[in-house]
Motif scaffolding. Structure first.
Motif: not given
Length: 216
Positions: A99-127
Motif C-alpha cells: 500500500l505504501e508503494l502504491v501510494e508513493r507511485l500514484r500520481g507520478h507513474l502510470p500503474l496497472a494490475v496484471a492478474s491471472n485471476s478472473y475480473a470479478d475476483i480482482v475487482r472484489l479484492a482491490l475494492a
C-alpha cells in the motif's frame, strides 16, 4: 544496482495481484484446503506450490485430478471460486510495503494490475483493500486468450498504459508471472511469498516491496 534494475528509470509499473500486491494467496490456500476437505482429502503445501501463479482453470484441473475427479473439473472450479469470493468479502490484507508503494507511485507513474485471476475476483479484492482507484489499467484472465506464463497480460497492460514494454517494470511473485513479464519484454523484480518458489529468471529478487520504497 545497474541502471537497468533501478526502479526510478521506468515510465510505468505493473503489479501482479495475488501474493504480490495483496495477501490473497493465503485466501486461495484456505479455499483450496476447504475444497479438499469437502471431498475427503487434504490439500498440502506441495499442492500449493504446484498451483501458485497458475491460471485458475489450470489449478482447478490439477485439483480435480488430485482428488480423482477429473470429470468434475468445472464443478471444482465453481466450488473454489465461491469459497474465494466469501474469503474476499471477509478481509483482504496487503503484502508488506504494498500500500505504501502504491501510494508513493500514484500520481507520478502510470500503474496497472496484471492478474491471472478472473475480473470479478480482482475487482472484489482491490475494492476490499481500498486501492481499486489507484490503477490506470487492470487486466485479468478475462481480457486475454492466453494468461501467464504467456506475455499477453503484460502486453495488454502496456498498451492500455500507453508505454512500451521496455519502459515498464513488472513486480511479480511466481515463476509463471516472471516468465510472462520477461516474454513481454519488461524488466521484472520478483518478491516471492513462498521460499521454495523459483523466481531466478527475474532481473532482481527481493524479500519485500518495502525494499523499493527508498528507490522510487
Amino acid at each position: 544496482m545497474t541502471a537497468l534494475l533501478a526502479p526510478n528509470r521506468y515510465r510505468a509499473v505493473i503489479f501482479d495481484m495475488d501474493g504480490l500486491l495483496l495477501d490473497t494467496e493465503l485466501l486461495w490456500m484456505r479455499s483450496e484446503e476447504a475444497v479438499f476437505r469437502n471431498h475427503g482429502d487434504t490439500f498440502t503445501y506441495e499442492d500449493k506450490l504446484a498451483v501458485v501463479g497458475t491460471p485458475i482453470p489450470v489449478g482447478s484441473r490439477y485439483m480435480a485430478e488430485r482428488l480423482g475427479l477429473p470429470e468434475q473439473e468445472a464443478q471444482i472450479e465453481a466450488e473454489l471460486l465461491d469459497l474465494m469470493r466469501a474469503e474476499l468479502r471477509r478481509q483482504v490484507d496487503a503484502r508488506p510495503g504494498a500500500l505504501e508503494l502504491v501510494e508513493r507511485l500514484r500520481g507520478h507513474l502510470p500503474l496497472a494490475v496484471a492478474s491471472n485471476s478472473y475480473a470479478d475476483i480482482v475487482r472484489l479484492a482491490l475494492a476490499a483493500a481500498g486501492i481499486a482507484d489507484a490503477f490506470q489499467a487492470v487486466v485479468t484472465a478475462d481480457d486475454v486468450r492466453h494468461p501467464k506464463p504467456a506475455p499477453d497480460l503484460y502486453l495488454l497492460a502496456c498498451e492500455r498504459l500507453g508505454v512500451a514494454p521496455r519502459d515498464a517494470l513488472a513486480l511479480e511473485d511466481s515463476p509463471s508471472g516472471v516468465a510472462a513479464a520477461k516474454a513481454a519484454g519488461l524488466a521484472c523484480i520478483a518478491v516471492p511469498q513462498f521460499a521454495e518458489t523459483d523466481v531466478s529468471a527475474a532481473d532482481r529478487v527481493i524479500d519485500s516491496l518495502e525494499q523499493l520504497l527508498a528507490e522510487f
